[in-house]
Design an enzyme around this catalytic site. Structure first.
Site, PDB file in Angstrom:
ATOM      1  N   MET A 157      52.583   4.731  34.835  1.00  0.00           N
ATOM      2  CA  MET A 157      51.335   3.974  34.831  1.00  0.00           C
ATOM      3  C   MET A 157      51.630   2.487  35.052  1.00  0.00           C
ATOM      4  SD  MET A 157      48.709   5.969  34.363  1.00  0.00           S
ATOM      5  CE  MET A 157      47.389   5.138  33.490  1.00  0.00           C
ATOM      6  N   CYS A 158      50.588   1.785  35.298  1.00  0.00           N
ATOM      7  CA  CYS A 158      50.717   0.383  35.660  1.00  0.00           C
ATOM      8  C   CYS A 158      49.855  -0.451  34.725  1.00  0.00           C
ATOM      9  CB  CYS A 158      50.224   0.175  37.087  1.00  0.00           C
ATOM     10  SG  CYS A 158      50.897   1.388  38.217  1.00  0.00           S
ATOM     11  N   GLU A 159      49.971  -1.757  34.848  1.00  0.00           N
ATOM     12  CA  GLU A 159      49.044  -2.622  34.122  1.00  0.00           C
ATOM     13  C   GLU A 159      48.369  -3.578  35.095  1.00  0.00           C
ATOM     14  OE1 GLU A 159      49.700  -4.068  30.220  1.00  0.00           O
ATOM     15  OE2 GLU A 159      51.256  -2.600  29.766  1.00  0.00           O
TER      16      GLU A 159
END
Lengths: 261, 261
Positions: free
Chosen positions: B1-3
């Site tokens: 996942m990313c931010e």
């Protein structure tokens, strides 16, 4: 007026040496003080660094001079504003996506009374004649070819639009899709093809020498294109006004562009 | 996942403080080690910095942390690759021109089995689900509106496409044309609106405090949007899953998006 720099290679190569000399023209050895930009293709990806600070003093230019980004196609531009304000939207190189690829364009010269854009696919964001010309090239290609054509048709169409635009002023430019680099000379552009046996090169704009033999393999081939030669101990080829050269894998490739005039 | 990180302001503001905390999550306080990107709008222009080095160690991220670029709309992304290789073409944020403006998009989450793109106007350059989703949004807008519509129609159409895409997975995103910033929460996003009276803020990811009262005027207003709150002494608002907020001039603006569900 502005200056252009391009590099086309057969293996990813960093442009730190050439960029060092080039950017000193942006405020130190030259008067191109209205910003700079540089685009690096890395496979299909592309990153563009822009600044409207003079390139000689820009922290972004300083990063590029010292951070060896390896790329097969690089286009850089230092700007002396003649048309359009000094805003980010007017900084070269310009970028658009066409047929799922990035296209990058930088221009040197003034163009006047360009034909209007149909704006079906592309519109300028800024106010320069240069971005208008770039959009004219892409719009013509896109209208004619919904799917990407072969290289010969591609180059033929670009030559055709280039001739039309070149009738409106001075149209030195460098254009790339990350594979081909198309270079059109209207008034001044020079290039050099570096390949084995590699030797020393010394910058015009700084007392810096590099021995490319230390940095390359015998199979490497690198073409560098610049408004004015960047080194003073190598032989650069001056392009002829009206000449369009297509570089691929580090060297000019033959397209029947002269037949098309 | 990313931010994700976004900033929307009524006057050009630098993002150095927020970006410092955010990028430490790229390899130091977080595990988002597959690159980062940040886009700055400056009037109509836009510059995007991308790197596939972890943001905590990237020389480009270091430049951004220290070079105060003032912008009214910023979108940043740090990446943990889940779909698509770690190549430049797959780095967020993505950029396209539509109606003569730059559009910037970054996404967090996975999407599967997205509807195919008609590709009349936009095609992905890379291989991510995210860029595919971005092209779906733009393609729908462009087909429906050959000329830019008013804000209400624009937002209504974006909400409509967003609902459709959100049915294919997790679709947290930030989208901007340099004036509006559209933020959609699928699972997690937080925001804060900073305005007078300004006070101190302390980073979660680093022992750094800033007093915004020293850096602002009483008329300044800045919204910061982030996957997780960036400061530990301020009250961030958690967005609800399915919520889309439009920020303009530093604050959420009311659009009848809930009526459209």
């Amino acid at each position: 007026m502005c200056e252009l720099l391009g590099m086309n290679c057969n293996v990813p190569t960093d442009i730190c040496f050439s960029f060092r000399g080039f950017t000193l023209r942006g405020g130190r050895t030259g008067h191109h003080t209205d910003g700079f930009g540089i685009a690096f293709f890395e496979e299909r990806g592309c990153r563009v660094f822009l600044d409207y600070e003079p390139s000689a003093g820009s922290p972004i230019a300083e990063l590029i001079r010292n951070y060896p980004i390896k790329s097969t196609n690089v286009i850089a531009h230092i700007r002396k504003a003649t048309v359009g304000e000094t805003t980010l939207a007017n900084c070269h190189p310009f970028q658009r996506e066409m047929w799922g690829r990035n296209w990058i364009f930088a221009h040197n010269g003034n163009l006047e009374n360009l034909p209007p854009l149909r704006q079906r696919y592309y519109r300028p964001v800024g106010t320069t004649d240069s971005e208008h010309a770039f959009c004219l090239i892409l719009e013509t290609l896109r209208e004619r070819y919904p799917e990407p054509p072969g290289s010969t048709d591609l180059v033929r169409t670009i030559v055709e639009v280039t001739r039309e635009i070149a009738g409106h002023g001075t149209f030195n430019y460098i254009l790339s899709d990350g594979e081909l680099m198309l270079v059109h000379c209207a008034s001044q552009l020079h290039y050099i093809v570096r390949q084995a046996p590699f030797s020393h090169a010394h910058l015009v704009d700084d007392d810096l020498t590099v021995d490319f033999a230390d940095l390359t393999t015998p199979d490497d081939r690198v073409s560098v294109i610049a408004t004015q030669p960047l080194t003073d101990n190598e032989t650069w080829t001056a392009m002829a006004p009206g000449e369009l050269i297509v570089f691929k894998d580090g060297a000019p490739v033959a397209f029947p562009t002269r037949d098309l005039e």
